[in-house]
Design an enzyme around this catalytic site. Structure first.
Site, PDB file in Angstrom:
ATOM      1  N   ASP A 216     -10.027   7.872   2.021  1.00 34.00           N
ATOM      2  CA  ASP A 216      -8.698   7.701   1.431  1.00 34.00           C
ATOM      3  C   ASP A 216      -7.650   8.078   2.481  1.00 34.00           C
ATOM      4  O   ASP A 216      -7.752   9.118   3.132  1.00 34.00           O
ATOM      5  CB  ASP A 216      -8.546   8.589   0.193  1.00 34.00           C
ATOM      6  N   ILE A 217      -6.644   7.223   2.652  1.00 36.85           N
ATOM      7  CA  ILE A 217      -5.581   7.484   3.630  1.00 36.85           C
ATOM      8  C   ILE A 217      -4.682   8.597   3.100  1.00 36.85           C
ATOM      9  O   ILE A 217      -4.189   8.531   1.968  1.00 36.85           O
ATOM     10  CB  ILE A 217      -4.749   6.218   3.879  1.00 36.85           C
ATOM     11  N   ASN A 224       4.610   3.908   1.885  1.00 35.70           N
ATOM     12  CA  ASN A 224       5.199   2.884   1.016  1.00 35.70           C
ATOM     13  C   ASN A 224       6.621   3.246   0.604  1.00 35.70           C
ATOM     14  O   ASN A 224       7.521   2.391   0.587  1.00 35.70           O
ATOM     15  CB  ASN A 224       4.338   2.698  -0.233  1.00 35.70           C
ATOM     16  N   ASP A 233       1.208  -2.579   3.646  1.00 37.90           N
ATOM     17  CA  ASP A 233       0.153  -3.595   3.737  1.00 37.90           C
ATOM     18  C   ASP A 233      -0.328  -3.761   5.176  1.00 37.90           C
ATOM     19  O   ASP A 233      -1.522  -3.942   5.425  1.00 37.90           O
ATOM     20  CB  ASP A 233       0.663  -4.932   3.207  1.00 37.90           C
ATOM     21  N   GLU A 259      -5.523   2.500  -1.385  1.00 35.56           N
ATOM     22  CA  GLU A 259      -5.706   2.937   0.001  1.00 35.56           C
ATOM     23  C   GLU A 259      -7.088   3.554   0.216  1.00 35.56           C
ATOM     24  O   GLU A 259      -7.305   4.305   1.173  1.00 35.56           O
ATOM     25  CB  GLU A 259      -4.622   3.947   0.391  1.00 35.56           C
TER      26      GLU A 259
END
Length: 346
Positions: A216-217, A224, A233, A259
């Site tokens: 997971d980022i 965002n 994106d 993500e």
């Protein structure tokens, strides 16, 4: 993970005989959808489909319309029944046209044979020079007409073959789109679940190690919120490309959602999986992304990773949940780290 049909004509003919034998043996309705299911079964390259069909055959159950729809959607179409149905209808149209053309050509030859029989009968009953001349003219003329008909049939069959080839490509494109995440080009979650199910079955049968990484980022929402979803994106696509450079061979990578990414590592023990996870974490942590228009740095890009190794007897969901639990623990402990799941055996 998707396949086309690269068999030679000889192999395809052999497979066709096996398909017809299978359909006859189990009283399977001969429609295009059932033919596709049986053809995949004969190729034996989709273990989950073969297990499902073996369940029907073992208990003597008949493959009815509803079961056929469900099996096709789950194991072949991957949810694109709309596209598949249109392509299937088009294929049936082409096949009907080819069959009619073949029947017409066959009728031409049958009529020619009947005509020869009549000519022979006339000669036996009343041989004379005028009759001989008349029959000679007819015998020469009729093959020319059949030749023209055969050439027309050949042209139509060639056109039909080209249409079928275009249709095959359309079906493959539809299947590929159903299995691919449109943003990153990686496998999507549904296709990955199929791969994971098959890998678990193999690990159970061979008693080989199997590990799952969940990534997971970190703080992706900030990207965002600060720069917009278009930049977000681009970051996801960048991470997809970076992960694809690390994940090699029989390992499988997917965008699990949002993500979050998942990586399946067959024949890999825990220490090997942790080494892969740390390599990924280090590569991401060393990335420096800039906005293309302004050159502004996006800041540090990090990820948290959870690692779990498969335990005999657990389900797909249980295995995935343990890897996800390890990921959550990595984030809870401060992010930008790898955590392995240690849930004790019951």
């Amino acid at each position: 993970m998707l396949h086309d049909y690269p068999e030679s004509p000889e192999e395809a003919a052999s497979n066709l005989r096996l398909v017809l034998q299978l359909m006859g043996q189990h009283d399977i309705t001969p429609n295009p959808r059932n033919f596709a299911l049986c053809y995949e079964y004969v190729l034996a390259r989709n273990p989950s489909l073969n297990r499902a069909l073996d369940g029907f055959f073992a208990h003597g159950k008949r493959l009815d319309e509803a079961a056929s729809h469900n099996l096709f959607d789950e194991h072949i179409a991957h949810g694109t029944l709309g596209s598949m149905q249109r392509a299937q209808d088009e294929l049936k149209r082409i096949l009907r046209a080819v069959m009619l053309q073949l029947l017409q050509t066959g009728n031409d030859f049958a009529q020619y044979a009947n005509g020869l029989g009549l000519h022979l009968s006339k000669l036996e009953n009343d041989p004379n020079i005028e009759l001989l001349r008349e029959i000679t003219r007819e015998v020469v003329k009729e093959p020319r007409e059949i030749e023209r008909s055969s050439k027309d049939s050949s042209t139509r069959l060639t056109n039909a073959t080209e249409e079928v080839e275009l249709l095959r490509k359309e079906l493959e494109d539809a299947r590929r789109e159903a299995s691919t995440d449109p943003l990153t080009g990686l496998l999507n979650r549904r296709a990955f679940t199929t791969v994971l199910t098959n890998a678990i079955a193999k690990a159970q049968a061979d008693d080989h190690p199997l590990c799952l990484l969940m990534l997971d980022i970190d703080h992706f929402k900030n990207i965002n919120d600060t720069y917009g979803h278009l930049v977000g994106d681009k970051v996801l696509r960048f991470i997809g490309r970076l992960l694809a450079q690390v994940v090699k061979g029989q390992d499988t990578l997917c965008r699990f959602g949002g993500e979050e990414f998942a990586i399946l590592l067959p024949d890999t023990a825990l220490h090997g999986a942790i080494r892969v996870a740390e390599t990924i974490r280090g590569r991401l942590n060393g990335s420096h992304l800039r906005l293309a228009d302004s050159g502004q740095l996006l800041g540090e890009l990090t990820a948290s990773l959870g690692v779990a190794c498969y335990r005999q007897g657990e389900s797909v969901d249980e295995f995935t949940q343990r890897a996800d639990k390890a990921l959550y623990e990595a984030k809870r402990q401060g992010r930008n780290r790898v955590h392995q799941e240690f849930t004790p055996l019951s």
